[in-house]
Scaffold this motif. Structure first.
Motif, PDB file in Angstrom:
ATOM      1  N   PRO A  58       0.831  -1.209   0.000  1.00  0.00           N
ATOM      2  CA  PRO A  58       0.000   0.000   0.000  1.00  0.00           C
ATOM      3  C   PRO A  58       0.868   1.262   0.000  1.00  0.00           C
ATOM      4  CG  PRO A  58      -0.786  -1.569   1.633  1.00  0.00           C
ATOM      5  CD  PRO A  58       0.529  -2.084   1.145  1.00  0.00           C
ATOM      6  N   GLY A  59       0.400   2.272  -0.720  1.00  0.00           N
ATOM      7  CA  GLY A  59       1.152   3.512  -0.821  1.00  0.00           C
ATOM      8  C   GLY A  59       2.168   3.536  -1.937  1.00  0.00           C
ATOM      9  N   LEU A  60       2.448   2.360  -2.535  1.00  0.00           N
ATOM     10  CA  LEU A  60       3.394   2.273  -3.640  1.00  0.00           C
ATOM     11  C   LEU A  60       2.606   2.074  -4.927  1.00  0.00           C
ATOM     12  CD1 LEU A  60       6.317   2.057  -4.711  1.00  0.00           C
ATOM     13  CD2 LEU A  60       6.239  -0.388  -4.192  1.00  0.00           C
ATOM     14  N   SER A  61       2.763   2.990  -5.875  1.00  0.00           N
ATOM     15  CA  SER A  61       2.036   2.930  -7.145  1.00  0.00           C
ATOM     16  C   SER A  61       3.005   2.669  -8.283  1.00  0.00           C
ATOM     17  CB  SER A  61       1.285   4.243  -7.406  1.00  0.00           C
ATOM     18  OG  SER A  61       0.289   4.463  -6.437  1.00  0.00           O
ATOM     19  N   ALA A 679      -3.499  -4.125   5.493  1.00  0.00           N
ATOM     20  CA  ALA A 679      -2.615  -2.965   5.435  1.00  0.00           C
ATOM     21  C   ALA A 679      -3.278  -1.889   4.599  1.00  0.00           C
ATOM     22  CB  ALA A 679      -1.257  -3.339   4.836  1.00  0.00           C
ATOM     23  N   VAL A 680      -3.232  -0.633   5.064  1.00  0.00           N
ATOM     24  CA  VAL A 680      -3.908   0.454   4.370  1.00  0.00           C
ATOM     25  C   VAL A 680      -3.057   1.715   4.459  1.00  0.00           C
ATOM     26  CG1 VAL A 680      -5.221   1.162   6.418  1.00  0.00           C
ATOM     27  CG2 VAL A 680      -6.110   1.690   4.137  1.00  0.00           C
ATOM     28  N   THR A 681      -3.103   2.525   3.404  1.00  0.00           N
ATOM     29  CA  THR A 681      -2.426   3.823   3.365  1.00  0.00           C
ATOM     30  C   THR A 681      -3.425   4.886   2.960  1.00  0.00           C
ATOM     31  OG1 THR A 681      -0.255   2.888   2.820  1.00  0.00           O
ATOM     32  CG2 THR A 681      -0.618   5.191   2.250  1.00  0.00           C
ATOM     33  N   TYR A 682      -3.424   5.992   3.699  1.00  0.00           N
ATOM     34  CA  TYR A 682      -4.246   7.154   3.366  1.00  0.00           C
ATOM     35  C   TYR A 682      -3.326   8.295   2.975  1.00  0.00           C
ATOM     36  CZ  TYR A 682      -7.058  11.359   3.914  1.00  0.00           C
ATOM     37  OH  TYR A 682      -7.675  12.571   3.690  1.00  0.00           O
ATOM     38  N   LEU A 683      -3.617   8.953   1.835  1.00  0.00           N
ATOM     39  CA  LEU A 683      -2.820  10.068   1.342  1.00  0.00           C
ATOM     40  C   LEU A 683      -3.717  11.258   1.041  1.00  0.00           C
ATOM     41  CD1 LEU A 683      -0.380   8.407  -1.240  1.00  0.00           C
ATOM     42  CD2 LEU A 683       0.231   9.341   0.992  1.00  0.00           C
ATOM     43  N   ASP A 684      -3.267  12.431   1.448  1.00  0.00           N
ATOM     44  CA  ASP A 684      -3.930  13.683   1.084  1.00  0.00           C
ATOM     45  C   ASP A 684      -2.853  14.593   0.520  1.00  0.00           C
ATOM     46  OD1 ASP A 684      -5.303  16.016   0.794  1.00  0.00           O
ATOM     47  OD2 ASP A 684      -6.054  16.128   2.842  1.00  0.00           O
ATOM     48  N   PRO A 723      -3.524   7.955  -5.039  1.00  0.00           N
ATOM     49  CA  PRO A 723      -4.871   7.625  -4.565  1.00  0.00           C
ATOM     50  C   PRO A 723      -4.996   7.914  -3.077  1.00  0.00           C
ATOM     51  CG  PRO A 723      -3.574   5.628  -4.890  1.00  0.00           C
ATOM     52  CD  PRO A 723      -2.762   6.760  -5.449  1.00  0.00           C
ATOM     53  N   LYS A 724      -6.147   8.440  -2.672  1.00  0.00           N
ATOM     54  CA  LYS A 724      -6.348   8.714  -1.249  1.00  0.00           C
ATOM     55  C   LYS A 724      -6.252   7.445  -0.423  1.00  0.00           C
ATOM     56  CE  LYS A 724      -8.948  13.048  -0.912  1.00  0.00           C
ATOM     57  NZ  LYS A 724      -7.985  13.654   0.037  1.00  0.00           N
ATOM     58  N   TRP A 725      -6.781   6.344  -0.943  1.00  0.00           N
ATOM     59  CA  TRP A 725      -6.789   5.093  -0.205  1.00  0.00           C
ATOM     60  C   TRP A 725      -6.173   3.991  -1.049  1.00  0.00           C
ATOM     61  CZ3 TRP A 725      -8.046   5.132   4.828  1.00  0.00           C
ATOM     62  CH2 TRP A 725      -8.842   6.172   5.303  1.00  0.00           C
ATOM     63  N   SER A 726      -5.321   3.222  -0.449  1.00  0.00           N
ATOM     64  CA  SER A 726      -4.804   2.010  -1.084  1.00  0.00           C
ATOM     65  C   SER A 726      -4.560   0.985   0.007  1.00  0.00           C
ATOM     66  CB  SER A 726      -3.513   2.284  -1.868  1.00  0.00           C
ATOM     67  OG  SER A 726      -2.489   2.771  -1.011  1.00  0.00           O
ATOM     68  N   GLY A 727      -4.756  -0.271  -0.327  1.00  0.00           N
ATOM     69  CA  GLY A 727      -4.598  -1.273   0.709  1.00  0.00           C
ATOM     70  C   GLY A 727      -4.554  -2.689   0.181  1.00  0.00           C
ATOM     71  N   VAL A 728      -4.198  -3.592   1.063  1.00  0.00           N
ATOM     72  CA  VAL A 728      -4.122  -5.021   0.766  1.00  0.00           C
ATOM     73  C   VAL A 728      -4.725  -5.784   1.935  1.00  0.00           C
ATOM     74  CG1 VAL A 728      -2.603  -6.980   0.318  1.00  0.00           C
ATOM     75  CG2 VAL A 728      -2.018  -4.742  -0.602  1.00  0.00           C
ATOM     76  N   ILE A 729      -5.602  -6.730   1.632  1.00  0.00           N
ATOM     77  CA  ILE A 729      -6.143  -7.652   2.633  1.00  0.00           C
ATOM     78  C   ILE A 729      -5.778  -9.064   2.193  1.00  0.00           C
ATOM     79  CG2 ILE A 729      -8.218  -8.515   3.761  1.00  0.00           C
ATOM     80  CD1 ILE A 729      -9.513  -5.808   3.191  1.00  0.00           C
ATOM     81  N   ASN A 730      -5.183  -9.809   3.104  1.00  0.00           N
ATOM     82  CA  ASN A 730      -4.668 -11.129   2.727  1.00  0.00           C
ATOM     83  C   ASN A 730      -5.001 -12.161   3.791  1.00  0.00           C
ATOM     84  OD1 ASN A 730      -2.680 -12.687   0.876  1.00  0.00           O
ATOM     85  ND2 ASN A 730      -1.983 -13.157   2.950  1.00  0.00           N
ATOM     86  N   THR A 747      -5.991 -12.845  -1.725  1.00  0.00           N
ATOM     87  CA  THR A 747      -5.473 -11.488  -1.572  1.00  0.00           C
ATOM     88  C   THR A 747      -6.369 -10.517  -2.332  1.00  0.00           C
ATOM     89  OG1 THR A 747      -3.205 -12.325  -1.476  1.00  0.00           O
ATOM     90  CG2 THR A 747      -3.483  -9.970  -1.876  1.00  0.00           C
ATOM     91  N   MET A 748      -6.813  -9.472  -1.647  1.00  0.00           N
ATOM     92  CA  MET A 748      -7.558  -8.401  -2.311  1.00  0.00           C
ATOM     93  C   MET A 748      -6.739  -7.120  -2.238  1.00  0.00           C
ATOM     94  SD  MET A 748     -11.302  -6.650  -1.635  1.00  0.00           S
ATOM     95  CE  MET A 748     -10.668  -5.493  -0.424  1.00  0.00           C
ATOM     96  N   LYS A 749      -6.581  -6.451  -3.382  1.00  0.00           N
ATOM     97  CA  LYS A 749      -5.847  -5.191  -3.464  1.00  0.00           C
ATOM     98  C   LYS A 749      -6.789  -4.116  -3.974  1.00  0.00           C
ATOM     99  CE  LYS A 749      -3.363  -7.748  -6.024  1.00  0.00           C
ATOM    100  NZ  LYS A 749      -2.411  -8.320  -6.985  1.00  0.00           N
ATOM    101  N   PHE A 750      -6.720  -2.919  -3.404  1.00  0.00           N
ATOM    102  CA  PHE A 750      -7.636  -1.874  -3.834  1.00  0.00           C
ATOM    103  C   PHE A 750      -6.923  -0.531  -3.898  1.00  0.00           C
ATOM    104  CE2 PHE A 750      -7.991  -2.104   0.778  1.00  0.00           C
ATOM    105  CZ  PHE A 750      -7.945  -0.778   1.173  1.00  0.00           C
ATOM    106  N   ARG A 751      -7.419   0.321  -4.776  1.00  0.00           N
ATOM    107  CA  ARG A 751      -6.955   1.697  -4.937  1.00  0.00           C
ATOM    108  C   ARG A 751      -8.175   2.580  -5.147  1.00  0.00           C
ATOM    109  NH1 ARG A 751      -2.721  -0.585  -4.018  1.00  0.00           N
ATOM    110  NH2 ARG A 751      -0.711  -0.373  -5.067  1.00  0.00           N
ATOM    111  N   SER A 752      -8.222   3.725  -4.505  1.00  0.00           N
ATOM    112  CA  SER A 752      -9.261   4.706  -4.812  1.00  0.00           C
ATOM    113  C   SER A 752      -8.854   5.468  -6.072  1.00  0.00           C
ATOM    114  CB  SER A 752      -9.467   5.651  -3.638  1.00  0.00           C
ATOM    115  OG  SER A 752      -8.289   6.402  -3.369  1.00  0.00           O
ATOM    116  N   LYS A 753      -9.734   6.337  -6.555  1.00  0.00           N
ATOM    117  CA  LYS A 753      -9.459   7.039  -7.802  1.00  0.00           C
ATOM    118  C   LYS A 753      -8.260   7.967  -7.631  1.00  0.00           C
ATOM    119  CE  LYS A 753     -12.539  11.032  -7.207  1.00  0.00           C
ATOM    120  NZ  LYS A 753     -13.664  11.791  -7.799  1.00  0.00           N
ATOM    121  N   GLN A 754      -7.589   8.267  -8.732  1.00  0.00           N
ATOM    122  CA  GLN A 754      -6.399   9.108  -8.721  1.00  0.00           C
ATOM    123  C   GLN A 754      -6.272   9.817 -10.051  1.00  0.00           C
ATOM    124  OE1 GLN A 754      -2.753   6.567  -8.803  1.00  0.00           O
ATOM    125  NE2 GLN A 754      -4.197   4.866  -8.914  1.00  0.00           N
ATOM    126  N   ASP A 755      -5.631  10.979 -10.032  1.00  0.00           N
ATOM    127  CA  ASP A 755      -5.371  11.719 -11.260  1.00  0.00           C
ATOM    128  C   ASP A 755      -4.115  11.178 -11.931  1.00  0.00           C
ATOM    129  OD1 ASP A 755      -7.516  13.219 -10.568  1.00  0.00           O
ATOM    130  OD2 ASP A 755      -6.446  15.109 -10.283  1.00  0.00           O
TER     131      ASP A 755
END
Length: 846
Positions: A58-61, A679-684, A723-730, A747-755
């Motif tokens: 999470p947090g790595l794009s 694991a989750v990452t929040y970015l602003d 992305p504001k939110w990114s994470g992994v659930i395993n 394993t589920m991986k997710f990303r919120s929208k991003q420019d």
């Protein structure tokens, strides 16, 4: 249990050793935010590339680029630039030896002990340019007993993958290890126009390790690795066509293409003024993961033997050129580490590495069957030498110190040719120009001095400080050119006449000197230009004369911090750090000298505090961190409006931005063999000060006037690829049954929208004369929608681990998502994520 261990299904140890401080330490005792992925997790999750690693952390794009150069962004810090010889903001190492440029990292993630992802600026110990963080591959070491192992997989698209290694003693004190990996597959993309396929993979990589330790004070480790990749570059998926306009908002008639012109290779519905997306049957295909388009054999005006008046080529004398995407890339690296124990507690370490890389590529850059903006040539080389020498004591002292020096000598060369036949620039007004080439040579020299100090004030309290001084120099020679019938020379002869200066086409051997130079713009700090740049009434530098410049910079990176062990199992830490990333020159076929100017170094000051807590005898591990980053002079590939060519690329610095966020990781072992991880990452992120051209250089602005001052205040926009939110659930479950150990994992991986670019979230493309937008895209084509993918695996292994069978799937619900949006001259296109893949793997180990 740590997040890293949770990713290794069935791991029984609560301790993972990392080398974030360039010494071996327990992950839970290091006051830094680190994600470590173990060897078992890499194998079971089929992690074999830097893209796979980014999907796991999470947090790595990860973002692919137009030229096949990977782009990494960590905690919002990245450099979305595709030139071959540019430093990344997230640096990759193998056993602490740098893979200095992004293209070198393609096939190193095999036969590993673990992967360490260090988050936040890492400029003090891991060198300059790591403003976002660092990724360190730790190769599996040679063993002192004989061992052989491997696996083979068969999966969708007829993909065959194989891994093998052999390890053991060679002579007394000398152990060796040889590892190989490779893959071959059919294409996974399909054309919506000509029925072909693309995206076939074909690569092989190998690594040889020698470890020498005969009990003397000197120990040696040799690592020789390399790879060759002939995989087809991914094709793009066109989503919009945007055209030049006049002041009244209509398309200039002189640039409107002729219907079914055999050289333009185009069709009237694409460019018919006034047509809407609903009326277009071409070039838009279905928006799904597999559908894309690319050029193949096309009539080429450059091959014509007869030129007509006005610069046009006689189509009856033109031949075909093969624009089909293809690539041939190869890299090898040699790395020698020497450790000398001068006392029982003090060791001198020397790290010497050399990398040699070469590529030859043809890339479709517009997502169309037409040659609208294709790279007919994307060739290049990298040669990089790096030497580090350091001395430090062991980690068993209340005062731990390390000092060292580093030297780098890199040479890069890139040759890029852009072809634009089905394009508004291929017109009588522009002498039917159809080819722009650029050759960029760089000589890069860096040296640095660094040091680190840790002091245990009490058994619970540790103070930390580290710093590095870096001196950087880049000498660049940038030469624009054209093919014989590319027609740039006639056009720029006219432009040179308007400015009172002649156009002088270059050759490979020409050189120029300068007695005096006066430019009409401010130059970046530290930049010295040694070659003449033509200026005049237009204020333009005319391509054809090499741009020779030198960029010199220096900086001091630093970190201070404190660790507090509240209990033996709970660590609290806080760090303040500053990192720098060196400037760089772009590879750009330019119409003015301003497009060839470099970006200067960027600076990130990070404030971070975190906790690492192990509870219930290691059955629960909780890690969390909060951070704030002051981001100055962020480097981005921006836009410039050119009087002749419209919107073109250039590198720019965004003066001021900020990033704040938080991360959390939780690992649970509620039952024997069951491991659950989240694991989750929040970015602003926010741009606080930046005025420039947006994605389309103001073309989406209703007040847009070509040639006018069309810059916009882009403050308030988020940074790209954050992305504001990114994470992994395993979840992994392994148990004993049937004389072996069945296992299952999801394993589920997710990303919120991003420019995908600055201003992407506010840029709209209204349908009509100026734009053709795919109906399924919406008003914001430069926004990457939120998505989640699910991977799964199940299998059976022998009780002693001697063999294993596994069935697996990635993106098993076939989610359609995209990872990047790429602008070209007249269009925009997506790079999509891969569709569902599934297969079976059989492995053994003796």
């Amino acid at each position: 249990m740590t997040h890293a261990q949770a990713q290794s299904a069935g791991s029984e140890s609560n301790e993972i050793i990392v080398t974030a401080n360039k010494r071996e330490e327990n992950l839970n005792k290091v006051g830094l935010t680190i994600t470590a992925i173990t060897a078992d997790a890499l194998t079971e999750r089929k992690v074999s590339s830097v893209e796979d690693i980014a999907n796991t952390v999470p947090g790595l794009s990860f973002s692919p680029s137009a030229t096949n150069t990977p782009i990494l962004t960590l905690r919002g810090v990245g450099f979305n630039e595709y030139s071959l010889g540019v430093y990344p903001a997230v640096t990759v190492y193998i056993d602490q030896a740098p893979l200095v440029f992004p293209a070198l990292t393609s096939h190193s993630a095999f036969d590993l002990q673990r992967v360490e992802v260090l988050k936040g600026p890492q400029g003090t110990l891991f060198g300059q340019n790591s403003t976002g963080g660092a990724i360190n591959y730790i190769a599996a070491r040679p063993t002192d007993t004989f061992e052989v192992g491997g696996d083979i997989s068969y999966s969708r698209f007829n993909m065959i993958e194989g891994n093998a290694h052999i390890s053991g003693p060679i002579t007394e004190g000398l152990n060796g290890r040889l590892a190989l990996t490779g893959a071959n597959s059919d294409g996974w993309q399909r054309s919506s126009r000509h029925g072909g396929t693309n995206g076939a993979q074909s690569y092989i990589a190998g690594r040889m390790l020698l470890d020498w330790d005969n009990g003397s004070p000197l120990r040696l480790q040799l690592n020789v690795n390399g790879w060759r990749d002939k995989s087809e570059p991914q094709a793009q998926q066109v989503i919009a066509i945007h055209e030049g306009v006049t002041t009244d908002g209509t398309k200039p008639p002189e640039t409107a293409p002729a219907v079914n012109d055999p050289l333009r290779n185009t069709y009237s519905p694409v460019y018919t003024p006034g047509a809407t997306s609903a009326q277009l049957s071409y070039p838009f295909g279905k928006l799904d993961a597999r559908t894309a388009d690319w050029s193949t054999l096309r009539l080429d005006p450059n091959t014509a033997t007869v030129q007509l008046p006005g610069g046009a080529s006689d189509p009856t004398t033109a031949g075909y050129t093969n624009f089909t995407p293809r690539a041939n890339r190869r890299m090898w690296q040699a790395f020698l580490r020497a450790d000398l124990d001068v006392t029982d507690d003090i060791t001198i370490t020397s790290l010497t590495s050399y990398v040699n890389y070469k590529q030859r590529q043809v890339i479709d850059n517009d997502g169309m069957e037409l040659v609208g903006y294709d790279f007919d040539k994307a060739d290049g080389t990298i040669k990089s030498f790096n030497q580090e020498l350091r001395i430090g004591n062991s980690g068993n002292n209340p005062i731990r110190w390390l000092v060292g020096t580093n030297y780098e000598d890199s040479r890069t060369f890139e040759d890029l040719v852009i072809r634009y036949i089905a394009n508004g620039n291929y017109s009588p007004a522009n002498f039917y120009i159809n080819a722009s080439g650029d050759r960029l040579r760089q000589k890069i020299r860096n040296y640095a001095f660094f040091g680190s100090l840790e002091y245990d004030v009490t058994p619970q309290l540790t103070l930390k400080a580290s710093a590095r001084y870096t001196n950087s120099r880049i000498r660049a020679r940038n030469a624009s050119y054209s093919y014989e019938n590319g027609n740039l020379a006639p056009l720029f002869n006219i432009l040179g006449g308007l400015s009172g200066l002649p156009f002088d086409p270059i050759t490979n051997d020409q050189s120029y000197t300068l007695n005096s130079l006066q430019l009409d713009v401010d130059l970046p700090s530290g930049l010295t230009i040694f070659s003449p740049i033509q200026t005049g009434n237009l204020g333009l530098g005319v391509p054809g004369i090499p741009f020779v410049a030198q960029l010199k910079e220096d900086n001091v990176s630093w970190r201070v911090g404190v660790d507090y062990k509240a209990t033996p199992d709970i660590l609290l830490y806080a760090n303040v750090s500053r990192g720098y990333k060196a400037g760089s020159f772009p590879t750009a076929a330019a119409a003015s000298y301003s497009s060839l100017l470099p970006v200067t170094q960027e600076k990130v000051t990070s404030y971070e505090a975190g906790i690492k807590a192990s509870m219930a005898d290691g059955l629960i591990q909780f890690n969390a961190a909060g951070f704030y980053m002051d981001y100055r002079d962020k480097q981005v590939r921006g836009k410039l409006f050119d009087l002749i060519f419209g919107t073109i690329d250039l590198l720019v610095n965004v003066p001021k931005s900020r990033i704040m966020g938080a991360e959390a990781e939780l690992t649970l072992r509620p039952a024997d063999g069951l491991t659950l991880t989240g694991a989750v990452t929040y970015l602003d992120t926010k741009i606080q000060k930046y005025t420039g051209y947006d994605i389309f250089g103001g073309l989406d602005n209703p007040d847009y006037v070509p040639g006018g001052n069309n810059v916009e205040d882009l403050s308030g926009n988020p940074l790209p690829y954050t992305p504001k939110w990114s994470g992994v659930i395993n979840g992994d479950y392994k148990f004993s049954a049937l004389g072996g150990r069945p296992f299952i994992g999801v394993t589920m991986k997710f990303r919120s929208k991003q420019d995908a670019a600055i201003g992407g979230g506010v840029t709209t493309l209204p349908d009509g004369p100026r734009y053709r937008v795919h109906p399924g895209v919406g008003k914001h084509p430069y926004v990457i929608d939120a998505y989640a993918t699910v991977d799964a695996r199940a299998g059976f292994e022998a009780e002693d681990g001697s063999w294993r069978v596994m069935i697996w799937g990635k993106n098993i619900f076939d989610k359609y998502y995209w990872t990047a949006v790429v602008p070209s001259s007249d269009s925009s296109a997506r790079l999509t994520g891969k569709p569902a893949t599934y297969g079976v793997t059989v492995g053994f180990k003796m």
